[in-house]
Design a protein around this motif. Sequence first.
Motif, PDB file in Angstrom:
ATOM      1  N   GLY A 282      -4.052   0.572   9.362  1.00  0.00           N
ATOM      2  CA  GLY A 282      -4.722   0.229   8.066  1.00  0.00           C
ATOM      3  C   GLY A 282      -5.725  -0.679   8.113  1.00  0.00           C
ATOM      4  O   GLY A 282      -6.935  -0.688   7.469  1.00  0.00           O
TER       5      GLY A 282
ATOM      6  N   VAL B 233       1.451  -0.512  -1.136  1.00  0.00           N
ATOM      7  CA  VAL B 233       1.830  -0.034   0.134  1.00  0.00           C
ATOM      8  C   VAL B 233       2.735   1.265  -0.287  1.00  0.00           C
ATOM      9  O   VAL B 233       3.768   1.118  -0.875  1.00  0.00           O
ATOM     10  CB  VAL B 233       2.426  -0.864   1.113  1.00  0.00           C
TER      11      VAL B 233
ATOM     12  N   LEU C 282      -2.511   1.725   0.504  1.00  0.00           N
ATOM     13  CA  LEU C 282      -2.502   1.871   1.721  1.00  0.00           C
ATOM     14  C   LEU C 282      -1.025   2.721   2.173  1.00  0.00           C
ATOM     15  O   LEU C 282       0.013   2.657   1.842  1.00  0.00           O
ATOM     16  CB  LEU C 282      -2.144   0.525   2.233  1.00  0.00           C
TER      17      LEU C 282
ATOM     18  N   LEU D 269      -6.216   4.926   3.949  1.00  0.00           N
ATOM     19  CA  LEU D 269      -6.521   3.813   2.929  1.00  0.00           C
ATOM     20  C   LEU D 269      -7.238   4.573   1.691  1.00  0.00           C
ATOM     21  O   LEU D 269      -8.375   5.209   1.960  1.00  0.00           O
ATOM     22  CB  LEU D 269      -7.314   2.646   3.494  1.00  0.00           C
TER      23      LEU D 269
ATOM     24  N   ILE E 139      -5.153  -5.956   5.050  1.00  0.00           N
ATOM     25  CA  ILE E 139      -6.403  -5.092   4.641  1.00  0.00           C
ATOM     26  C   ILE E 139      -7.459  -6.027   3.948  1.00  0.00           C
ATOM     27  O   ILE E 139      -8.675  -5.641   4.063  1.00  0.00           O
ATOM     28  CB  ILE E 139      -5.916  -4.231   3.497  1.00  0.00           C
TER      29      ILE E 139
END
Length: 230
Positions: free
Chosen positions: A48, A140, A70, A158, A104
Amino acid sequence: LEGRFGFFNAYLDGRYDQHALLDDLGIRWELLRTAYKPYPTNHFTHPGIDCALALRAEGLRVEDVEEIELGVAASVIRTIGEPLAEKQRPRTGYHAKFSGPYTIAAALIGGGGLGVYLEDFENGVWDSPERLELAGKVKVVADARATEIFPNAFAAVLRVKTKSGAKLEKRVDASRGSTATPLSHEEILVKFRLNASRALQPSDVEDLVNVSELKTSADLATFFRLIHQE
């Protein structure tokens, strides 16, 4: 190894594959398959981070981000994505290292070292309003392709929606530093210098870098003198 009280009997109940150990002995070197971690975070967060760094390099600006998704292997979500509310607002710098949303955010804002480094988890950094706000925009989810690849490689996708309505996507099928996408020699030296400089003087770090082949007693003496610190 295979003796009555040897490693195989003590730890493997005597079950082992001698062909896996002995075939290509002296030809196949497992050490060359070593994966280097470019970031000081849980390894599941790495693909990620790779995606975020790539989008940032392509011009994505933090202030333009509306929401982020993600996608990772289903089995790693419980480590880096659940409970989501806690991963979006980690409680400590160490907790942040196991957070998909926070890592991230750190990568998109611009971390240290090879993209994300130790200073990104220091007090006053990981808990800054800017980083927590951006982490709060990350959810996520399970990604079918990453799930299929796991555990042979750590993959991620992503997806970013910007405030203008644009949709950006970046996918990696193997995290940076693995045998599929290895670090360059210079990148490995960057990591070494950063880590070694936390314990050694800059001149000693460079001397260690220069001791590239330990073939003579003089080289060994230099090496052990530099790594032995009172």
